[in-house]
Design a protein around this motif. Structure first.
Motif, mmCIF file in Angstrom:
data_model
loop_
_atom_site.group_PDB
_atom_site.id
_atom_site.type_symbol
_atom_site.label_atom_id
_atom_site.label_comp_id
_atom_site.label_asym_id
_atom_site.label_seq_id
_atom_site.Cartn_x
_atom_site.Cartn_y
_atom_site.Cartn_z
ATOM 1 N N GLN A 82 0.842 -1.202 0.000
ATOM 2 C CA GLN A 82 0.000 0.000 0.000
ATOM 3 C C GLN A 82 0.878 1.254 0.000
ATOM 4 O O GLN A 82 0.636 2.195 -0.762
ATOM 5 N N HIS A 89 -4.830 3.598 -1.864
ATOM 6 C CA HIS A 89 -3.709 2.957 -1.166
ATOM 7 C C HIS A 89 -3.336 3.714 0.112
ATOM 8 O O HIS A 89 -3.003 3.084 1.117
ATOM 9 N N THR A 118 -6.027 2.736 2.599
ATOM 10 C CA THR A 118 -5.846 1.353 3.037
ATOM 11 C C THR A 118 -4.680 1.245 4.010
ATOM 12 O O THR A 118 -4.771 0.532 5.015
ATOM 13 N N ALA A 119 -3.594 1.963 3.745
ATOM 14 C CA ALA A 119 -2.455 1.962 4.664
ATOM 15 C C ALA A 119 -2.884 2.495 6.029
ATOM 16 O O ALA A 119 -2.580 1.894 7.069
#
Length: 173
Positions: A56, A145, A148-149
């Protein structure tokens, strides 16, 4: 008022990339404080079939720096290199992105408006213009991303909140 391609991308790329970097700093400190192995964070996933935190973070770099480099070449292909395997390596990847983004030439980027751009992956090929590539492909991926991280860090217990995701706001001065 007209907004330039540079103004619509670079400031928010910097804002969120710096925020991701600060989140990793918190994660590293949290690992030390709680005696948690960094690998528990770096390889964490929300569900088995998704990519881990390391991927990510690498993708935040790919969909900012990689996307801008792709504009110069007129073609973007996803970076399939392995992600760094520790928090220090991931922080280094994000710092490299910040350094790159701080040095993007505004006129050069704005000069790409309307230029043909292509996404290529294996036999998959999508035609874009520079701006439609950034706005409909790379920026959504960048935010996906980064989010999500953040979610992975939060799910593991790292003390991050919404302000950590937002980072330094671009307030009027």
């Amino acid at each position: 008022m007209t907004i330039s391609l540079y103004d619509a991308t670079i400031p928010t790329y910097l804002q969120i990339t710096n925020a991701c970097l600060a989140q990793l700093e918190k994660a590293q400190a949290w690992c030390t404080e709680t005696n948690t192995a960094e690998q528990d964070i770096v390889q964490s996933r929300i569900i088995e079939d998704m990519y881990p935190l390391a991927y990510q973070i690498k993708s935040v770099h790919t969909h900012s720096v990689g996307a801008l480099e792709g504009l110069k070449q007129g073609v973007f292909s996803p970076n399939m290199d392995e992600a760094p395997g520790d928090l220090a390596g991931l922080k280094s990847k994000l710092q490299a992105a910040v350094d790159y983004l701080q040095n993007v030439d505004k006129d050069e980027l704005n000069g790409r408006v309307g230029a043909p751009m292509r996404f290529e992956f294996k036999d998959y090929n999508l035609p874009f213009t520079a701006e439609t590539f950034l706005f409909s492909f790379s920026q959504p991926n960048f935010y996906f991303h980064a989010t999500t991280a953040y979610d992975l860090l939060r799910a593991k217990g790292v003390p991050v909140g919404k302000l950590d995701f937002l980072g330094a706001l671009q307030i009027q001065q």
